[in-house]
Scaffold this active site. Structure first.
Site, PDB file in Angstrom:
ATOM      1  N   MET A   1       0.740  -1.328   0.041  1.00 14.80           N
ATOM      2  CA  MET A   1       0.130  -0.042  -0.067  1.00 14.80           C
ATOM      3  C   MET A   1       1.117   1.401  -0.050  1.00 14.80           C
ATOM      4  O   MET A   1       0.394   2.522  -0.580  1.00 14.80           O
ATOM      5  CB  MET A   1      -0.930   0.013   1.274  1.00 14.80           C
TER       6      MET A   1
ATOM      7  N   ASP B   1      -1.898  17.758 -11.179  1.00 10.69           N
ATOM      8  CA  ASP B   1      -2.102  19.246 -10.618  1.00 10.69           C
ATOM      9  C   ASP B   1      -1.119  20.142 -11.470  1.00 10.69           C
ATOM     10  O   ASP B   1      -1.660  21.392 -11.757  1.00 10.69           O
ATOM     11  CB  ASP B   1      -1.495  19.120  -9.226  1.00 10.69           C
TER      12      ASP B   1
END
Length: 144
Positions: A98, A113
């Site tokens: 993870m 972004d």
């Protein structure tokens, strides 16, 4: 959260990848840098920070004492894509899959972004576990 107290401490490693697709000219603009700075380096750092903070973001993840993490970001103008590859290592009772996946996801979001100023249609196309080593589950290598 799963109990891991009885598990053996072993060396763990996970490698994940992500890709963000956009027009070739958008990739080139990211390579050249923006008014915000160097988006490639910013994505790499964002990925490293995310690996360290994974348990704060994902409620079922244990805090893991990471021993190392690397995030590579490769801009491929001709293909209209930026690839991200994260390798995370630990010596602990639970794996670091993870952490590697989160590093890739956040690095890809950082790239979006920066890209959105030039192209809102950029798409994070794939985030996947490539391989993992260690632990009771054994090793895993994703099919190509």
């Amino acid at each position: 959260m799963v109990e891991v107290g009885d598990k053996e401490v072993t060396d763990r490693e996970a490698v994940a990848e992500a890709a963000i697709r956009m027009r070739p000219e958008t990739v080139q603009r990211l390579i050249e840098g923006t008014v915000k700075g160097d988006p490639i380096e910013a994505a790499r750092i964002a990925g490293l920070m995310a690996a360290k903070r994974t348990p704060e973001l994902l409620p079922f993840c244990h805090p893991v004492a990471l021993t190392g993490a690397e995030v590579q970001v490769e801009a491929r103008s001709a293909e209209g894509e930026v690839g991200v590859r994260a390798t995370v290592r630990a010596r602990d009772r639970t794996g670091v899959e993870m952490e590697a996946l989160t590093a890739c996801a956040v690095a890809a979001l950082s790239l979006y972004d920066a890209a959105k100023a030039f192209e809102r249609g950029a798409a994070i196309a794939e985030i996947r576990l490539v391989e993992k080593r260690g632990g009771a589950g054994g090793d895993f290598i994703a099919p190509t």
